[in-house]
Design a protein around this motif. Structure first.
Motif, PDB file in Angstrom:
ATOM      1  N   ALA A 110      27.005  20.157  45.790  1.00 12.64           N
ATOM      2  CA  ALA A 110      25.549  20.257  45.660  1.00 12.64           C
ATOM      3  C   ALA A 110      24.838  19.207  46.509  1.00 12.64           C
ATOM      4  O   ALA A 110      23.832  19.502  47.165  1.00 12.64           O
ATOM      5  CB  ALA A 110      25.150  20.119  44.192  1.00 12.64           C
ATOM      6  N   GLU A 111      25.379  17.977  46.518  1.00 15.24           N
ATOM      7  CA  GLU A 111      24.755  16.917  47.317  1.00 15.24           C
ATOM      8  C   GLU A 111      24.831  17.219  48.812  1.00 15.24           C
ATOM      9  O   GLU A 111      23.883  16.977  49.563  1.00 15.24           O
ATOM     10  CB  GLU A 111      25.435  15.567  47.034  1.00 15.24           C
ATOM     11  CG  GLU A 111      25.096  14.978  45.678  1.00 15.24           C
ATOM     12  CD  GLU A 111      26.021  13.809  45.327  1.00 15.24           C
ATOM     13  OE1 GLU A 111      25.530  12.672  45.212  1.00 15.24           O
ATOM     14  OE2 GLU A 111      27.254  14.048  45.166  1.00 15.24           O
ATOM     15  N   LYS A 151      25.018  20.170  50.212  1.00 15.04           N
ATOM     16  CA  LYS A 151      24.092  21.272  50.493  1.00 15.04           C
ATOM     17  C   LYS A 151      22.662  20.764  50.591  1.00 15.04           C
ATOM     18  O   LYS A 151      21.902  21.161  51.470  1.00 15.04           O
ATOM     19  CB  LYS A 151      24.192  22.335  49.393  1.00 15.04           C
ATOM     20  CG  LYS A 151      25.463  23.143  49.476  1.00 15.04           C
ATOM     21  CD  LYS A 151      25.393  24.342  48.531  1.00 15.04           C
ATOM     22  CE  LYS A 151      26.301  25.449  49.039  1.00 15.04           C
ATOM     23  NZ  LYS A 151      26.063  26.719  48.364  1.00 15.04           N
ATOM     24  N   GLN A 152      22.323  19.885  49.660  1.00 13.59           N
ATOM     25  CA  GLN A 152      20.950  19.365  49.632  1.00 13.59           C
ATOM     26  C   GLN A 152      20.640  18.579  50.904  1.00 13.59           C
ATOM     27  O   GLN A 152      19.622  18.792  51.560  1.00 13.59           O
ATOM     28  CB  GLN A 152      20.794  18.482  48.402  1.00 13.59           C
ATOM     29  CG  GLN A 152      19.365  18.067  48.122  1.00 13.59           C
ATOM     30  CD  GLN A 152      19.318  16.775  47.316  1.00 13.59           C
ATOM     31  OE1 GLN A 152      20.150  16.582  46.423  1.00 13.59           O
ATOM     32  NE2 GLN A 152      18.384  15.904  47.634  1.00 13.59           N
ATOM     33  N   ARG A 153      21.554  17.684  51.282  1.00 11.47           N
ATOM     34  CA  ARG A 153      21.274  16.811  52.430  1.00 11.47           C
ATOM     35  C   ARG A 153      21.338  17.559  53.762  1.00 11.47           C
ATOM     36  O   ARG A 153      20.577  17.270  54.685  1.00 11.47           O
ATOM     37  CB  ARG A 153      22.239  15.622  52.422  1.00 11.47           C
ATOM     38  CG  ARG A 153      21.917  14.667  51.273  1.00 11.47           C
ATOM     39  CD  ARG A 153      22.773  13.430  51.294  1.00 11.47           C
ATOM     40  NE  ARG A 153      22.609  12.688  50.056  1.00 11.47           N
ATOM     41  CZ  ARG A 153      21.657  11.782  49.836  1.00 11.47           C
ATOM     42  NH1 ARG A 153      20.766  11.512  50.774  1.00 11.47           N
ATOM     43  NH2 ARG A 153      21.587  11.160  48.677  1.00 11.47           N
ATOM     44  N   THR A 154      22.266  18.512  53.867  1.00 11.69           N
ATOM     45  CA  THR A 154      22.326  19.269  55.130  1.00 11.69           C
ATOM     46  C   THR A 154      21.150  20.238  55.224  1.00 11.69           C
ATOM     47  O   THR A 154      20.654  20.506  56.324  1.00 11.69           O
ATOM     48  CB  THR A 154      23.661  20.043  55.267  1.00 11.69           C
ATOM     49  OG1 THR A 154      23.888  20.806  54.087  1.00 11.69           O
ATOM     50  CG2 THR A 154      24.812  19.077  55.474  1.00 11.69           C
ATOM     51  N   GLU A 155      20.688  20.725  54.082  1.00  7.81           N
ATOM     52  CA  GLU A 155      19.516  21.609  54.113  1.00  7.81           C
ATOM     53  C   GLU A 155      18.276  20.829  54.576  1.00  7.81           C
ATOM     54  O   GLU A 155      17.487  21.317  55.387  1.00  7.81           O
ATOM     55  CB  GLU A 155      19.271  22.232  52.732  1.00  7.81           C
ATOM     56  CG  GLU A 155      18.270  23.375  52.786  1.00  7.81           C
ATOM     57  CD  GLU A 155      17.994  23.988  51.417  1.00  7.81           C
ATOM     58  OE1 GLU A 155      18.831  23.812  50.495  1.00  7.81           O
ATOM     59  OE2 GLU A 155      16.936  24.620  51.266  1.00  7.81           O
ATOM     60  N   GLU A 156      18.153  19.616  54.052  1.00  7.11           N
ATOM     61  CA  GLU A 156      17.062  18.734  54.516  1.00  7.11           C
ATOM     62  C   GLU A 156      17.110  18.567  56.031  1.00  7.11           C
ATOM     63  O   GLU A 156      16.100  18.697  56.723  1.00  7.11           O
ATOM     64  CB  GLU A 156      17.199  17.347  53.875  1.00  7.11           C
ATOM     65  CG  GLU A 156      16.542  17.187  52.511  1.00  7.11           C
ATOM     66  CD  GLU A 156      17.000  15.887  51.826  1.00  7.11           C
ATOM     67  OE1 GLU A 156      17.012  15.870  50.586  1.00  7.11           O
ATOM     68  OE2 GLU A 156      17.376  14.918  52.548  1.00  7.11           O
ATOM     69  N   ASN A 182      16.129  21.706  57.802  1.00  6.45           N
ATOM     70  CA  ASN A 182      14.678  21.923  57.690  1.00  6.45           C
ATOM     71  C   ASN A 182      13.889  21.012  58.627  1.00  6.45           C
ATOM     72  O   ASN A 182      12.766  21.332  59.010  1.00  6.45           O
ATOM     73  CB  ASN A 182      14.211  21.724  56.243  1.00  6.45           C
ATOM     74  CG  ASN A 182      14.685  22.862  55.347  1.00  6.45           C
ATOM     75  OD1 ASN A 182      15.080  23.919  55.844  1.00  6.45           O
ATOM     76  ND2 ASN A 182      14.647  22.641  54.043  1.00  6.45           N
TER      77      ASN A 182
END
Lengths: 291, 291
Positions: free
Chosen positions: A8-9, A11-16, A19
């Motif tokens: 989850a971490e 995914k969150q950081r790579t999505e940031e 974006n």
């Protein structure tokens, strides 16, 4: 550098990062990092805005009699090296995080696996491909970096990416060597001093074999030379020496633009592999070179 | 609506949509669209900014004795229906576009496949999972829509998404039926008039079976009733009737919150399937309902 252990971490950081329009470079590893890995991170750092390194000793790619349990680990040193190389995100999941239950699906690799290491490591590349499909989905990288020392792995991954339409580009990086030519490997620590001295012969023999191939000598004669060298000059046992097209890994060496000369030698506690990839059409002009 | 035939065009248009911050909904189909498909597109249209539909009769999921060659096709009608449903992008690749060469990799599905249709259709779900991994990578959707008529397929895909960490959410949509209860299917066109009249019995029998299950009747007795119904009231042959947990598809029906009652009947030129998925814990209160 952020160090995270959950999917989850990541995914969150790579999505940031995505974006923000950043390109993501990814270096998947099994840890115990050496200069070979460092060269991959360096290139990722040069080419991408956000560099992710994973450290995961993947049980799926070890056979029942292989060295999963005793595969060398040094998390602290790995962290320091990744930090030094300017890595943005280090992903160190547990086995439970990556495989919370027996998987309902795995990847089956049908091509490029019945030669070289694939012959003796049945199912190995299925395990590699399965964990990489997961990691590609988790990280969502634009570019992924592999060393050409694991040339068969890179060839299999190239097929995986193309045939599954995975939106990532594979960058193949040159093998990093010790001064005497021995390819850097996490498994080199298992060598005795005597074996370590002998191990430089792998590269020397490959170079000699490539020269002979260039000179037009036939594959059987070259193979016999390599076999004699390893038998007479080392305490190790030749697992294979093969000359194949690259990246198709076909016996017909005219199949691709490039040719691989690859060797595996079993020492008492370590099985070492090495290879040279040479351009077929420009052999005479350019001599031996890695791609 | 844009109609494209190449992977490159899909990637380009979906990337544009993602870059504009749009959510992408995806409905993968084999074409010959009916109201069941329309309901998936409708829901995708309601929930997403950009709706992609693929039409591809995937040879990999047909066995050697199955109906790949004669699977019904009507491209013109399909286009009109997709257009009516407000689809943004219709992807109609050829087999050569999806499989330009023999694939070096396929997905192997290990769970949820040795029951229901998977028992007689060996390798079918490997073919489904393989093409879906490709399509997920090509489309890059946020949400994917499946009908609960193909409940085993949806269960397998749910496992695929979870175990491969595919960044997409599965939305399961209710089966759309004819007035007499027959589930909409592209294969219904193969029924003779007499078979078409009999075919409504699948749903009627499932409903009756679910009522008996609710009443506490045991699985064996219910199965015997269903078998007798199909034998006595239709010219078809019962392929299977099973009561399993859902989505795990375990024999132990207490394994999940939900239970599936599923049936397959072979008629002269068509094999029909249908199912009811009922909530286990709320059976008494809510009665039979789809999820």
């Amino acid at each position: 550098m952020n160090i995270v252990t959950t999917i989850a971490e990541v995914k969150q950081r790579t999505e940031e990062a995505r974006n923000q329009g950043k390109t993501i470079g990814f270096v998947p590893t099994m840890g115990f990092l050496h200069e070979g890995h460092a060269s991959l991170m360096k290139r990722a750092r040069q080419e991408c805005d956000f560099v992710v390194v994973s450290i995961f000793v993947n049980p799926l790619q070890f056979g029942p009699n292989e060295d999963f349990e005793r595969y060398p680990r040094d998390e602290q040193r790995d962290r320091a090296l990744a930090q030094d190389m300017g890595v943005d995100l280090l992903f160190c999941p547990t086995v439970e995080e990556m495989y919370p239950r027996a998987s309902s699906v795995t990847v089956n690799v049908h091509k490029r696996v019945d030669v070289l290491c694939g012959k003796s490591r049945v199912g190995h590349f299925d395990g590699v491909a399965t964990v990489l499909v997961k990691l590609f989905n988790i990280v969502g990288a634009h570019r992924v970096y592999f060393g050409s020392k694991d040339a068969q792995q890179a060839a299999v991954v190239q097929g995986l990416i193309e045939d599954f339409n995975i939106p990532v580009t594979l960058a193949l990086c040159e093998t990093v060597r010790e001064q005497d030519g021995l390819a850097k490997s996490s498994r080199n620590v298992y060598l005795s001093q005597q074996e370590r001295d002998q191990a430089s012969l792998l590269y020397a023999t490959l170079t000699q074999a490539a020269t002979r191939l260039q000179a037009g000598e036939n594959v059987q004669t070259i193979a016999a030379m390599v076999e004699a060298e390893i038998r007479n000059q080392t305490s190790g046992t030749l697992d294979y020496f093969e000359i194949l097209s690259y990246p198709s890994l076909e016996q017909n060496i005219n199949h691709d633009e490039r040719v691989i000369l690859a060797i595996a030698v079993q020492f008492s506690k370590a099985r070492l592999i090495d290879n040279l990839i040479v351009s077929r059409q420009d052999q005479k002009e350019e001599g031996i070179h890695h791609v």
